[in-house]
Write a protein that holds these residues in place. Structure first.
Motif, PDB file in Angstrom:
ATOM      1  N   LYS A  46       1.107   1.869  41.639  1.00  0.00           N
ATOM      2  CA  LYS A  46       0.040   0.904  41.408  1.00  0.00           C
ATOM      3  C   LYS A  46       0.538  -0.328  40.659  1.00  0.00           C
ATOM      4  N   ASP A  47       1.448  -0.129  39.697  1.00  0.00           N
ATOM      5  CA  ASP A  47       1.836  -1.211  38.791  1.00  0.00           C
ATOM      6  C   ASP A  47       3.236  -1.763  39.011  1.00  0.00           C
ATOM      7  N   THR A  48       4.000  -1.210  39.966  1.00  0.00           N
ATOM      8  CA  THR A  48       5.401  -1.589  40.116  1.00  0.00           C
ATOM      9  C   THR A  48       5.739  -1.885  41.571  1.00  0.00           C
ATOM     10  N   PHE A  49       6.544  -2.904  41.804  1.00  0.00           N
ATOM     11  CA  PHE A  49       7.017  -3.197  43.157  1.00  0.00           C
ATOM     12  C   PHE A  49       8.142  -2.223  43.480  1.00  0.00           C
ATOM     13  N   ILE A  50       7.926  -1.346  44.445  1.00  0.00           N
ATOM     14  CA  ILE A  50       8.889  -0.313  44.807  1.00  0.00           C
ATOM     15  C   ILE A  50       9.512  -0.636  46.170  1.00  0.00           C
ATOM     16  N   ASP A  51      10.851  -0.528  46.245  1.00  0.00           N
ATOM     17  CA  ASP A  51      11.571  -0.800  47.489  1.00  0.00           C
ATOM     18  C   ASP A  51      11.808   0.457  48.317  1.00  0.00           C
ATOM     19  N   LEU A  52      11.829   1.629  47.670  1.00  0.00           N
ATOM     20  CA  LEU A  52      12.077   2.887  48.378  1.00  0.00           C
ATOM     21  C   LEU A  52      11.456   4.038  47.601  1.00  0.00           C
ATOM     22  N   LEU A  53      10.789   4.933  48.342  1.00  0.00           N
ATOM     23  CA  LEU A  53      10.227   6.147  47.746  1.00  0.00           C
ATOM     24  C   LEU A  53      11.063   7.349  48.200  1.00  0.00           C
ATOM     25  N   ILE A  54      11.541   8.126  47.220  1.00  0.00           N
ATOM     26  CA  ILE A  54      12.239   9.381  47.527  1.00  0.00           C
ATOM     27  C   ILE A  54      11.401  10.507  46.935  1.00  0.00           C
ATOM     28  N   THR A  55      10.978  11.442  47.770  1.00  0.00           N
ATOM     29  CA  THR A  55      10.098  12.499  47.277  1.00  0.00           C
ATOM     30  C   THR A  55      10.459  13.873  47.828  1.00  0.00           C
ATOM     31  N   ASP A  56      10.199  14.880  47.005  1.00  0.00           N
ATOM     32  CA  ASP A  56      10.264  16.265  47.444  1.00  0.00           C
ATOM     33  C   ASP A  56       8.961  16.575  48.193  1.00  0.00           C
ATOM     34  N   ILE A  57       8.936  17.661  48.945  1.00  0.00           N
ATOM     35  CA  ILE A  57       7.731  18.059  49.673  1.00  0.00           C
ATOM     36  C   ILE A  57       6.959  19.139  48.911  1.00  0.00           C
ATOM     37  N   GLN A  58       7.666  20.217  48.530  1.00  0.00           N
ATOM     38  CA  GLN A  58       7.016  21.339  47.868  1.00  0.00           C
ATOM     39  C   GLN A  58       6.832  21.031  46.387  1.00  0.00           C
ATOM     40  N   MET A  59       5.587  20.680  46.019  1.00  0.00           N
ATOM     41  CA  MET A  59       5.256  20.427  44.617  1.00  0.00           C
ATOM     42  C   MET A  59       3.886  21.014  44.322  1.00  0.00           C
ATOM     43  N   PRO A  60       3.627  21.412  43.075  1.00  0.00           N
ATOM     44  CA  PRO A  60       2.324  22.006  42.744  1.00  0.00           C
ATOM     45  C   PRO A  60       1.205  20.977  42.831  1.00  0.00           C
ATOM     46  N   GLU A  61      -0.029  21.468  42.962  1.00  0.00           N
ATOM     47  CA  GLU A  61      -1.244  20.652  43.038  1.00  0.00           C
ATOM     48  C   GLU A  61      -1.228  19.767  44.280  1.00  0.00           C
ATOM     49  N   VAL A  62      -0.740  18.537  44.175  1.00  0.00           N
ATOM     50  CA  VAL A  62      -0.670  17.639  45.334  1.00  0.00           C
ATOM     51  C   VAL A  62       0.769  17.624  45.837  1.00  0.00           C
ATOM     52  N   ASP A  63       0.983  17.917  47.122  1.00  0.00           N
ATOM     53  CA  ASP A  63       2.358  17.997  47.623  1.00  0.00           C
ATOM     54  C   ASP A  63       2.861  16.642  48.120  1.00  0.00           C
ATOM     55  N   GLY A  64       4.147  16.638  48.472  1.00  0.00           N
ATOM     56  CA  GLY A  64       4.792  15.391  48.884  1.00  0.00           C
ATOM     57  C   GLY A  64       4.241  14.810  50.171  1.00  0.00           C
ATOM     58  N   LEU A  65       3.743  15.660  51.074  1.00  0.00           N
ATOM     59  CA  LEU A  65       3.182  15.158  52.341  1.00  0.00           C
ATOM     60  C   LEU A  65       1.971  14.270  52.081  1.00  0.00           C
ATOM     61  N   GLN A  66       1.125  14.685  51.135  1.00  0.00           N
ATOM     62  CA  GLN A  66      -0.041  13.865  50.802  1.00  0.00           C
ATOM     63  C   GLN A  66       0.391  12.533  50.195  1.00  0.00           C
ATOM     64  N   LEU A  67       1.453  12.571  49.392  1.00  0.00           N
ATOM     65  CA  LEU A  67       1.975  11.324  48.824  1.00  0.00           C
ATOM     66  C   LEU A  67       2.503  10.415  49.933  1.00  0.00           C
ATOM     67  N   LEU A  68       3.214  10.991  50.906  1.00  0.00           N
ATOM     68  CA  LEU A  68       3.730  10.211  52.030  1.00  0.00           C
ATOM     69  C   LEU A  68       2.595   9.558  52.807  1.00  0.00           C
ATOM     70  N   LYS A  69       1.547  10.337  53.084  1.00  0.00           N
ATOM     71  CA  LYS A  69       0.416   9.805  53.846  1.00  0.00           C
ATOM     72  C   LYS A  69      -0.297   8.699  53.077  1.00  0.00           C
ATOM     73  N   PHE A  70      -0.476   8.915  51.775  1.00  0.00           N
ATOM     74  CA  PHE A  70      -1.131   7.899  50.944  1.00  0.00           C
ATOM     75  C   PHE A  70      -0.303   6.615  50.920  1.00  0.00           C
ATOM     76  N   THR A  71       1.000   6.756  50.716  1.00  0.00           N
ATOM     77  CA  THR A  71       1.880   5.580  50.664  1.00  0.00           C
ATOM     78  C   THR A  71       1.899   4.866  52.012  1.00  0.00           C
ATOM     79  N   ASN A  72       1.873   5.638  53.082  1.00  0.00           N
ATOM     80  CA  ASN A  72       1.880   5.056  54.423  1.00  0.00           C
ATOM     81  C   ASN A  72       0.621   4.232  54.669  1.00  0.00           C
ATOM     82  N   GLU A  73      -0.512   4.679  54.116  1.00  0.00           N
ATOM     83  CA  GLU A  73      -1.776   3.975  54.310  1.00  0.00           C
ATOM     84  C   GLU A  73      -1.914   2.765  53.398  1.00  0.00           C
ATOM     85  N   HIS A  74      -1.501   2.909  52.138  1.00  0.00           N
ATOM     86  CA  HIS A  74      -1.724   1.850  51.156  1.00  0.00           C
ATOM     87  C   HIS A  74      -0.498   0.945  50.935  1.00  0.00           C
TER      88      HIS A  74
END
Length: 441
Positions: A46-74
């Protein structure tokens, strides 16, 4: 010319992998941000200009796939690289469908990481430049404000002209339109952002204490003044003093405010010695100050001192095209805060929000989304909205109805909104309780 280091956001709940990735990337001359959860990553995005996102998939609560989808949309222009210890064909397909550009399996070598990152960043340089150029004319975020309507752009254009000087500003607008956000945007997006920003609600300070709270006092100035104390003016030295509900300031305080604006000096209560102040004053009101002037409740000379620059914040009903952007903002805020999830809203529920008149403006919209997030189990639907929004009256597309019928429906809607409280309903309708009782009969 020194090239800017690329900003890479790393998201992994394994702190050891997180530190290993950061160490490798720093040695490759990248600038890194770390997040141990999707929730933390969202605040960085939200607050930083990011050039690349590196993420794991298996994480507790909200997983990496949801983060990928959110980033892809926003943030569709940010390339996404997945690093996981659970490789599978199905998982890889799902990852690429979610917008990832590459897929690394743990353990991996530093050289494999270097090649994957370099490929993603190199392919993105041209797109990033395009993104920066294209966003400028249709800016949707300014400080903590969001919008894309013409009226929103008009406000931000004025902010751009005043943010780097200390001209006095008067912000006008209905309650709940975000006047304090405008004041904060003026301060925090300008060159004085490192200086103090002090917000004061004049209406919340008893009239007999306003002068002491604003200008400070010396020991013995009045009963209970056991020591010298600075006021809000001294606290804001070098920065910005935001005076909300300026129309409620007492006439005595108005006189001292006028002197502060004219002479750039104040005097503590009980003192005879003036003190120089170097601050910018931003005032705000939802009242008609010209009417107050006619009623001798507000000084005319102070009014003209305050309105060196005037900003009128439009009500939400005049910028309804901004509602989807505001809804996204509040869904992110309260979805993460209450559910640790990224929630979405159905088109039907969004249509209800876009149809409403919003007498409480953005504050009312935020409260409605906050409630909806709490009530929803998944996708926010019409059922999760407050009752008074669900049963909003729509004017018929064809044909008309008698005024008495429309009046009856509107009174019923107001009563529903106030949960049957006739006093509150009469106040909204601007009639007395007796008239309301007659209409109910």
């Amino acid at each position: 010319m020194t090239l800017r280091k690329e900003n890479i956001l790393i998201v992994d709940d394994d702190i050891h992998i997180l530190e290993l990735l950061q160490r490798h990337l720093r040695s490759l001359d990248y600038h890194t941000f770390k997040a141990v959860s999707v929730k933390e990553a969202l605040f960085i995005l939200k607050d930083t200009f990011i050039d690349l996102l590196i993420t794991d998939i298996q994480m507790p609560e909200v997983d990496g796939l949801q983060l990928l989808k959110f980033t892809n949309e926003h943030y569709p222009d940010i390339p996404k690289l997945v690093v996981t210890g659970y490789p599978s064909v199905t998982g890889a397909l799902e990852t690429f469908k979610s917008g990832a550009v590459d897929y690394l399996t743990k353990p991996f070598t530093k050289e494999e990481l270097r090649l994957a990152v370099a490929k993603a960043v190199t392919n993105q340089h041209g797109k990033s430049q395009t993104r920066k150029v294209q966003k400028a004319p249709t800016q949707t975020k300014y400080g903590d404000m969001v919008g894309a309507s013409g009226s929103f752009q008009k406000v931000t254009n004025i902010i751009d002209r005043v943010k780097d000087n200390k001209a006095t500003v008067l912000i006008k607008g209905e309650s709940g339109t975000g006047k304090e956000l405008v004041a904060r945007a003026i301060h925090y997006t300008g060159k004085f952002s490192r200086a103090p920003f002090i917000a004061v609600n004049c209406g919340a300070i008893p009239e007999n204490l306003q002068e002491a709270e604003l200008f400070g006092y010396i020991k013995g100035a009045f009963t209970g003044a056991n020591e010298n104390r600075n006021g809000f003016f001294q606290a804001a030295q070098g920065g910005t003093l935001f005076l909300d509900e300026i129309g409620t300031a007492s006439l005595a305080v108005q006189t001292k405010l006028l002197r502060a604006l004219q002479e750039k000096e104040i005097t503590k209560v009980g003192s005879q010695k003036p003190e120089k102040v170097d601050i910018r004053i931003i005032a705000a009101t939802n009242a008609d100050l010209m009417e107050n002037i006619k009623n001798k409740d507000f000084r005319e000379d102070l009014y003209y001192r305050l309105t060196v620059v005037e900003i009128t914040v439009p009500p939400l009903r005049e910028r309804k095209s901004d509602i989807p952007l505001l809804v996204d903002k509040f869904l992110l805020k309260y979805g993460v805060e209450y559910k640790d999830r990224l929630l979405k809203i159905s088109p039907e529920a969004l249509s209800v929000l876009e149809r409403h008149h919003w007498p409480g403006n953005i504050r009312e919209l935020e409260n409605s989304i906050q409630r909806a997030v709490i009530m929803a189990d998944g996708l926010i639907g019409v059922k999760d909205l407050p009752d008074y929004l669900k049963y909003e009256i729509e004017f018929p597309q064809t044909g008309f109805v008698p005024l008495k019928v429309m009046e009856k429906e509107y009174v019923k809607r107001v009563l529903l909104h106030t949960q049957g409280n006739k006093t509150k309903a009469a106040k909204i309708l601007q009639i007395d309780r007796k008239t309301l009782r007659d209409k109910l009969h």
